[in-house]
Design a protein around this motif. Structure first.
Motif, PDB file in Angstrom:
ATOM      1  N   HIS A  31       0.849  -1.191   0.000  1.00  0.00           N
ATOM      2  CA  HIS A  31       0.000   0.000   0.000  1.00  0.00           C
ATOM      3  C   HIS A  31       0.884   1.240   0.000  1.00  0.00           C
ATOM      4  O   HIS A  31       2.105   1.160   0.174  1.00  0.00           O
ATOM      5  N   GLY A  32       0.241   2.416  -0.203  1.00  0.00           N
ATOM      6  CA  GLY A  32       0.964   3.676  -0.359  1.00  0.00           C
ATOM      7  C   GLY A  32       1.919   3.967   0.791  1.00  0.00           C
ATOM      8  O   GLY A  32       3.077   4.326   0.590  1.00  0.00           O
ATOM      9  N   GLN A  51       3.491  12.664   0.445  1.00  0.00           N
ATOM     10  CA  GLN A  51       2.203  12.094   0.017  1.00  0.00           C
ATOM     11  C   GLN A  51       1.650  12.861  -1.182  1.00  0.00           C
ATOM     12  O   GLN A  51       0.980  12.299  -2.043  1.00  0.00           O
ATOM     13  N   GLY A  52       1.952  14.150  -1.204  1.00  0.00           N
ATOM     14  CA  GLY A  52       1.421  15.007  -2.274  1.00  0.00           C
ATOM     15  C   GLY A  52       1.898  14.588  -3.653  1.00  0.00           C
ATOM     16  O   GLY A  52       1.265  14.896  -4.657  1.00  0.00           O
ATOM     17  N   TYR A  55       0.687   9.872  -4.229  1.00  0.00           N
ATOM     18  CA  TYR A  55      -0.607   9.371  -4.724  1.00  0.00           C
ATOM     19  C   TYR A  55      -0.888   9.760  -6.165  1.00  0.00           C
ATOM     20  O   TYR A  55      -1.297   8.926  -6.961  1.00  0.00           O
ATOM     21  N   PRO A  56      -0.639  11.035  -6.534  1.00  0.00           N
ATOM     22  CA  PRO A  56      -0.781  11.337  -7.969  1.00  0.00           C
ATOM     23  C   PRO A  56       0.057  10.412  -8.828  1.00  0.00           C
ATOM     24  O   PRO A  56      -0.377   9.946  -9.880  1.00  0.00           O
ATOM     25  N   LEU A  58       1.019   7.353  -8.113  1.00  0.00           N
ATOM     26  CA  LEU A  58       0.406   6.016  -8.144  1.00  0.00           C
ATOM     27  C   LEU A  58      -0.751   5.969  -9.149  1.00  0.00           C
ATOM     28  O   LEU A  58      -0.874   5.030  -9.935  1.00  0.00           O
ATOM     29  N   TYR A  59      -1.611   7.003  -9.122  1.00  0.00           N
ATOM     30  CA  TYR A  59      -2.749   7.008 -10.055  1.00  0.00           C
ATOM     31  C   TYR A  59      -2.271   7.104 -11.493  1.00  0.00           C
ATOM     32  O   TYR A  59      -2.833   6.502 -12.397  1.00  0.00           O
ATOM     33  N   ARG A  60      -1.194   7.898 -11.680  1.00  0.00           N
ATOM     34  CA  ARG A  60      -0.663   8.042 -13.040  1.00  0.00           C
ATOM     35  C   ARG A  60      -0.155   6.703 -13.551  1.00  0.00           C
ATOM     36  O   ARG A  60      -0.464   6.270 -14.664  1.00  0.00           O
ATOM     37  N   ARG A  63      -2.934   4.449 -14.398  1.00  0.00           N
ATOM     38  CA  ARG A  63      -3.572   4.794 -15.659  1.00  0.00           C
ATOM     39  C   ARG A  63      -2.722   4.328 -16.840  1.00  0.00           C
ATOM     40  O   ARG A  63      -3.233   3.926 -17.876  1.00  0.00           O
ATOM     41  N   TYR A  83      -0.950  -1.984  -4.154  1.00  0.00           N
ATOM     42  CA  TYR A  83      -0.547  -1.823  -5.559  1.00  0.00           C
ATOM     43  C   TYR A  83       0.422  -2.917  -5.908  1.00  0.00           C
ATOM     44  O   TYR A  83       1.247  -3.323  -5.084  1.00  0.00           O
TER      45      TYR A  83
END
Lengths: 116, 877
Positions: A31-32, A51-52, A55-56, A58-60, A63, A83
C-alpha cells in the motif's frame, strides 16, 4: 537540517519518483504507506516521498497500466489499497533501471574525470 | 466519481493513521503524533486535486474548462454572441425540422410487426404503369409463388353512408380477402377475426371496425352483436382492430370479400394486392419470382389479360410515394440554408478571432502552444453550436408542430410526426460536425498568428492575414452560390404555382358550394327509383333557395380529393342492339374490338354543364326531355370526339358502356362539350362521356351537387339540412370550389412558400455576410485609404475598389450557384409546371438579384470612405 534534507530529497525525486515506486513494488504488492516507508528505509532515510507526490504518481502509473491496485486487509485488520506491478510495469522498470545506470555511470565518469 | 473520491479519502486516511502510529512508536504522545503527522502530510485538498487530475480524462476536463471560459468570453460580447447563436439556431432549426418531417413520413417504420416485409403487388399493363389487379391474376399469383408467407386482395369502397352506429355518418369501408389481417400481422383486440363460414357467398354480413370508430360508438366493451347498416345491407360487428390501425388509410370498416361471387374477368382490375414476404426471402427474390410468373401468365392467357409484368414494392414506399419528392426537396433546401447559416457563423467567428490576434499573441508569448489556442477556439465554437443547436431544436419542435397542422393534405403519415430520437440525433451530429468544421476553418485563419507580427499589429491596423481574407472571401462565394440556388428554386416553384392557377381547367372556378352525399342502394329497380327521386328532391329544393342560379349534379366531381374517377372501355356499335351482353373482350370478334375506346364515364343532371360553365361545342346537352324510359343519351368531350372519331361526326353514333354500370341499353351520342381537367388544373384533360344520372342511376348513388349563385358559406348549413330532411339516414358533407382547389394546390403552394422562406432567410444571411465582410475590410483599410487619398486618389475610385471586389465575389458565387441549381434540377423538375429547371429568365433574375444585392451590401460600408478626410484618417492611426 531535516527540512533542508526534505527539500533536497524532493529535488532529487524529480523524474525518478516513478522508477523508485516501481522498484519498491518489485518484490511484493504494497500500500501507499508501505511504499514511502520502503523507499525511506532503502535510501537510509535520505529519500522521503511526500504524500502530495506519491498518490498522484500512483494514479498516473495505474492509468499507464504499469501497476494495478486492489483492496486488501492489512495484518492489523484494516482495509488498505495494495498496488502491484503488471508485466508491463516490470518491463518498464527494467528499462528505467538500465537507463538510470547508464546515466549515473556517465555522470560519475564526468565527475571523476574533472577530479583527476 | 463519488465512489472514487471516497476511496481516495479512505486511502489517505489509512496513510495518515500509519504515520500517527509510527510517530507514537517513536515515542510521541498521541496528540503530538497526530499533529506532527498532519503537518507532514500537508494540505489534503491540493493533494486530492493533484490525484484527481490523474484519473480524469484530462483532455475532456480541459475542454469543459475551456467551454466555461468560452461562455464567459461570449458573455462579454453579447451582440456578437446573440447574432452568432441565432444564425446557427436558424440553420439548424430549419434542417432539424425538415429532417424530422422527412424521417417521420418517409423512414419511420409502420406500426406493424416486421413492417418492411409487407409489400404491395401491382400488375404492369401495356402502358408500363402500376395497375390494380384482377382476381384471376391474383389467384394465380397466390397459388403460384413461394416467396410470400401470405397474400391478400382488398378493395377500398371509399366513404359509404352508415346508419345504426349513432348518428348517420360516412365511413370508409374496405372489402378484404381471407388473409388480409395475416399479411398485416394485426388481429382484432376486441372480438375476433372473420371465420370461414363468414367468408363465403350468401353468408350474413359481418364487419370488423377500427378502434376509433368503435370508441365513438360503443367505447371499450367487446362487440355483442351490434349491427351496422349501409342502405339495405347490414353488417354484424364481430371484431375491433387495435388503435391506430386504419389500413388502407382511413378505413373504419372491413368486410369479407368472399361474400360476393368470385370475379372471372382477367381484365377487371378491381383489386389491390398486399402480401407479406416469407421469412428469409428478399424483396428482390420475391420480385423475380412474381415477375417470371406474370410474364408466363401473359404467354398462357394472351389477349385475355392486359398484364405484361408485375412488381412488388414495400408498403411504406407506396404510401409515401407522392410526398417523397416534395419532402426531399424541402430537406435539401433546408440543408442549403444550414450551410449558408454556417458560413455566416464562420465569418463572424473569424472576424472575432482576427480581432483577438493580439490576445492570442500574448498567450503564445506566455508559453501557450498553438494547439492550446486552437482548443480554446474549438471550445468557443462548441459553445456557440451547442447553445444554437438547443435553440434550433426548440424552434424545430414548434415548426414541426406547425408543419403537421398546416402541411399539405396530400402528405400521408404527417400525424404523429415530431422532433424525436432521430431528429435529436441528427441535431447532435450536425452540431458536432458544424462545430468541428467551423473551428477548423476559424483556426486555419488564426494559425498565421506570429507573436511579433501580431503584437506589432495591435498598434497599427493592417489588412489582416491574407490567408484569413481568402478563406472569408471563399465563404462569401459559397454563401452567394447557395443562396442563388435557393432563390432560383423558390422562384421556379413560385412561377409553377402561378402557372397552375392560370390554367383554364375547362370549367368555372368561380366559388360555389359543393354538396356531396351518397344514397345507399342495392341496385334493385325500386332502390334506383327512390335514389333518383331523392336526388331530384335535393336539387329542386336547393334551386328554390334564395339567390341560387343553377344547380348541377355529377357522380364524380372534378377536383374531388378522394380520387373516384371511374373510367373504362366502351364499344361503338353499328346499331343500338348489336351488343346486348358484356362478358369480356376475349369473346368479341376483332372488328368489334377495333371499335372500342377508353373514356371516363360520368353521370350528370341536365343542368350540370350550365352550372359548371362547360361550353357546348356541337349538338345538344342532356335535358329534361331525356326521361328514364326514353333513349339513353350521352354528351362526349371534345378530346374523345377528336381521338375516337377523327374527321368523322360522332353525333348519332351508338355506344355500349354497360360494363361500367351493368346497364346494357345503348347510348346515343347527342352532343360534344369542352374538355375538363378533372384531377387538378395541371392534369391533362381526359376523354370523357357523360350520361344522364336519371336515365342510368346505377352507381350514381354517390353524387356531388354544385350550387352557383349565393356565397357558399351562407348556404352550406341549409344545404346539409335539406339532405337530412330528404333522408335522415344520408349524411352530407359540404365544401367549396375554392377549398377543393386549395387542397389540390396545397402541396405545391406549401413547397413554394417554404422554399421561398428558406431562400429569403438565406438572402438576408448572405446580405449580412457580404456587408460584414466589406465593413471589416473597409475598417481595416482605413489607413491605406487615407494614404491613397492623401496621394490624390479620387474617393469614388476607392469606393469602386471595394464595390468591384463585391461584384467579383458575387459573380463567381452566381456562376457556382448556377452549377449548384443544375445539380438539383432533377429533384426540382418533378415539382415544376410549365417552367424548365434551367429557365433562363428565372436563373438570370436570380443572378441579377444576387449581384445587385452584393453590390449594395458592399457599397454601404464603402460609402464610409467618402466621409473620410485624409487628416482624420491619419489622426485615427
Amino acid at each position: 537540517m531535516a527540512t533542508r534534507l526534505d527539500k533536497e530529497a524532493a529535488a532529487i525525486l524529480q523524474g525518478t519518483l516513478d522508477m523508485l515506486v516501481l522498484r519498491a513494488l518489485q518484490l511484493e504488492p504494497m500500500h501507499g504507506w508501505g511504499i514511502t516507508e520502503r523507499i525511506e528505509q532503502w535510501s537510509e532515510e535520505v529519500l522521503c516521498v511526500g504524500q502530495g507526490t506519491l498518490y498522484p504518481a500512483l494514479y498516473r502509473l495505474e492509468r499507464q497500466g504499469l501497476i494495478v491496485s486492489d483492496w486488501q486487509t492489512t495484518e492489523n485488520n484494516r482495509r488498505a489499497r495494495y498496488y502491484r506491478l503488471t508485466p508491463a510495469g516490470r518491463k518498464h522498470l527494467t528499462q528505467e533501471i538500465r537507463d538510470w545506470q547508464r546515466m549515473s555511470r556517465a555522470i560519475n565518469l564526468v565527475l571523476q574525470a574533472a577530479k583527476g | 466519481m463519488v465512489k472514487r473520491d471516497e476511496r481516495l479519502q479512505e486511502e489517505l486516511q489509512f496513510h495518515l493513521d500509519q504515520q500517527i502510529a509510527k510517530n507514537i512508536r517513536n515515542g510521541m504522545t498521541p496528540a503530538e503524533a497526530r499533529r506532527s503527522a498532519l503537518v507532514k502530510f500537508g494540505g489534503v485538498e491540493p493533494m486530492r486535486e493533484a490525484a484527481r487530475d490523474q484519473w480524469r480524462g484530462t483532455w475532456l476536463f480541459d475542454l469543459g474548462r475551456d467551454m466555461r471560459v468560452g461562455l464567459r468570453a461570449l458573455a462579454r460580447v453579447p451582440t456578437f454572441a446573440v447574432t452568432v447563436i441565432l444564425t446557427f439556431a436558424l440553420g439548424i432549426g430549419a434542417a432539424v425540422a425538415m429532417f424530422s418531417v422527412f424521417e417521420g413520413v418517409l423512414l419511420r417504420p409502420l406500426t406493424l410487426p416486421e413492417p418492411d416485409r409487407v409489400v404491395r403487388l401491382f400488375q404492369i399493363n401495356g402502358g408500363g404503369n402500376r395497375n390494380a389487379v384482377s382476381e384471376p391474376n391474383f389467384n394465380d399469383w397466390r397459388d403460384g409463388t413461394t416467396s410470400f408467407a401470405a397474400m391478400a386482395q382488398f378493395s377500398p369502397w371509399g366513404q359509404v353512408p352508415v346508419a345504426g352506429a349513432g348518428d348517420a355518418q360516412l365511413a370508409s369501408l374496405t372489402v378484404v380477402s381471407r388473409h388480409f389481417f395475416d399479411v398485416m400481422g394485426v388481429r382484432p383486440v376486441l372480438g375476433r377475426s372473420f371465420v370461414a363460414e363468414e367468408q363465403q357467398v350468401g353468408a350474413a354480413g359481418v364487419a370488423i371496425v377500427s378502434a376509433e370508430f368503435w370508441r365513438r360508438w360503443r367505447g371499450d366493451e367487446a362487440p355483442q352483436g351490434e349491427v351496422l347498416r349501409s342502405g339495405t345491407t347490414t353488417y354484424t360487428v364481430v371484431g375491433v382492430m387495435p388503435d391506430g390501425f386504419d389500413y388502407p388509410v382511413g378505413t373504419s370498416i372491413w368486410t369479407p370479400r368472399e361474400q360476393a361471387p368470385p370475379q372471372t374477368g382477367r381484365t377487371a382490375h378491381n383489386f389491390q394486392v398486399i402480401a407479406r414476404l416469407a421469412n428469409d426471402v428478399s424483396l428482390e427474390r420475391a420480385q423475380t419470382e412474381l415477375s417470371a410468373l406474370s410474364r408466363q401468365l401473359k404467354t398462357v392467357h394472351g389477349d385475355r389479360t392486359s398484364m405484361i409484368d408485375a412488381t412488388a414494392l414495400p408498403l411504406l414506399d407506396v404510401l409515401t410515394g407522392t410526398s417523397r419528392p416534395t419532402l426531399r426537396l424541402l430537406f435539401a433546401a433546408s440543408l442549403l440554408l444550414l450551410v449558408v447559416a454556417c458560413t455566416n457563423v464562420s465569418n463572424l467567428l473569424m472576424v472575432r478571432s482576427g480581432a483577438r490576434r493580439a490576445e492570442f499573441a500574448v498567450q503564445l508569448a506566455l508559453g501557450a502552444t498553438a494547439g492550446r489556442i486552437g482548443r480554446q477556439l474549438l471550445a468557443e465554437t462548441l459553445v456557440v453550436c451547442l447553445v444554437g443547436a438547443a435553440l434550433g431544436v426548440a424552434a424545430a419542435t414548434a415548426a414541426v408542430r406547425l408543419f403537421v397542422a398546416m402541411g399539405p393534405a396530400t402528405v400521408q403519415r404527417l400525424d404523429g410526426v415530431s422532433v424525436s430520437g432521430p431528429g435529436l440525433l441528427f441535431a447532435v451530429c450536425v452540431s458536432v460536425l458544424a462545430a468541428t468544421v467551423l473551428s477548423l476553418v476559424t483556426a486555419a485563419g488564426a494559425r498565421s498568428v506570429r507573436i511579433a507580427d501580431a503584437l506589432a499589429d495591435t498598434t497599427r491596423s493592417g489588412t489582416g492575414s491574407r490567408r484569413q481574407m481568402r478563406v472569408r472571401e471563399g465563404l462569401i462565394v459559397t454563401q452567394v452560390a447557395l443562396t442563388m440556388a435557393l432563390l432560383a428554386g423558390a422562384a421556379l416553384l413560385g412561377r409553377s404555382l402561378h402557372a397552375v392557377t392560370q390554367v383554364d381547367p375547362g370549367f368555372s372556378l368561380d366559388d360555389g358550394l359543393i354538396l356531396s352525399f351518397t344514397i345507399p342502394s342495392d341496385g334493385t329497380p325500386d332502390a334506383l327509383t327512390r335514389q333518383v327521386a331523392l336526388q331530384d328532391a335535393v336539387v329542386a329544393r336547393l334551386r328554390a333557395q334564395p339567390g341560387v342560379e343553377t344547380v348541377g349534379l355529377i357522380n364524380a366531381f372534378p377536383l374531388s380529393a378522394d380520387g373516384f374517377f371511374p373510367n373504362g372501355t366502351f364499344i361503338e356499335m353499328t346499331r343500338p342492339d348489336e351488343i346486348t351482353t358484356f362478358d369480356g373482350f376475349d369473346r368479341w370478334a376483332p372488328d368489334v374490338k377495333a371499335r372500342s375506346g377508353q373514356a371516363r364515364f360520368r353521370k350528370v343532371s341536365a343542368d350540370y354543364f350550365r352550372a359548371m360553365d362547360i361550353p357546348l361545342k356541337r349538338g345538344r346537352l342532356i335535358d329534361d326531355r331525356d326521361a328514364p324510359n326514353g333513349t339513353h343519351v350521352a354528351v362526349i368531350s371534345q378530346s374523345l370526339a377528336d381521338t375516337q372519331w377523327p374527321g368523322r361526326d360522332p353525333l348519332g353514333r351508338w355506344i355500349q358502356f354497360g360494363n361500367m354500370d351493368g346497364d346494357l341499353r345503348a347510348i346515343e351520342i347527342v352532343g360534344i362539350v369542352g374538355d375538363v381537367r378533372e384531377l387538378s388544373p395541371e392534369s391533362q384533360p381526359a376523354p370523357a362521356l357523360y350520361v344522364s344520372a336519371r336515365q342510368r342511376p346505377r352507381q350514381a348513388g354517390r353524387a356531388s351537387v354544385i350550387v352557383r349563385g349565393p356565397s357558399p358559406g351562407t348556404l352550406a348549413e341549409s344545404a346539409r339540412r335539406i339532405v337530412r330532411e330528404v333522408d335522415p339516414e344520408v349524411p352530407a358533407t359540404t365544401t367549396t370550389v375554392s377549398a377543393a382547389l386549395d387542397v389540390i394546390l396545397s402541396a405545391r403552394r406549401f413547397t413554394a412558400w417554404l422554399i421561398g422562406a428558406f431562400g429569403t432567410a438565406a438572402l438576408i444571411l448572405a446580405t449580412l455576410g457580404v456587408y460584414g465582410l466589406f465593413a471589416f475590410t473597409v475598417s481595416q483599410r482605413t489607413r491605406e485609404m487615407g494614404i491613397r487619398m492623401a496621394l490624390g486618389a479620387e474617393p469614388r475610385s476607392l469606393v469602386w475598389l471595394v464595390v468591384r471586389r463585391g461584384l467579383v465575389l458575387a459573380s463567381v458565387g452566381a456562376v457556382i450557384g448556377v452549377v449548384v441549381s443544375r445539380l438539383g434540377s432533377d429533384t426540382l423538375a418533378a415539382q415544376l409546371y410549365n417552367v424548365s429547371p434551367g429557365d433562363p429568365v428565372t436563373i438570370g433574375g436570380a443572378i441579377v438579384a444576387m449581384v445587385l444585392i452584393s453590390c449594395l451590401a458592399s457599397y454601404a460600408p464603402a460609402r464610409r470612405i467618402l466621409k473620410q478626410t485624409p487628416g482624420r484618417t491619419w489622426r485615427d492611426v
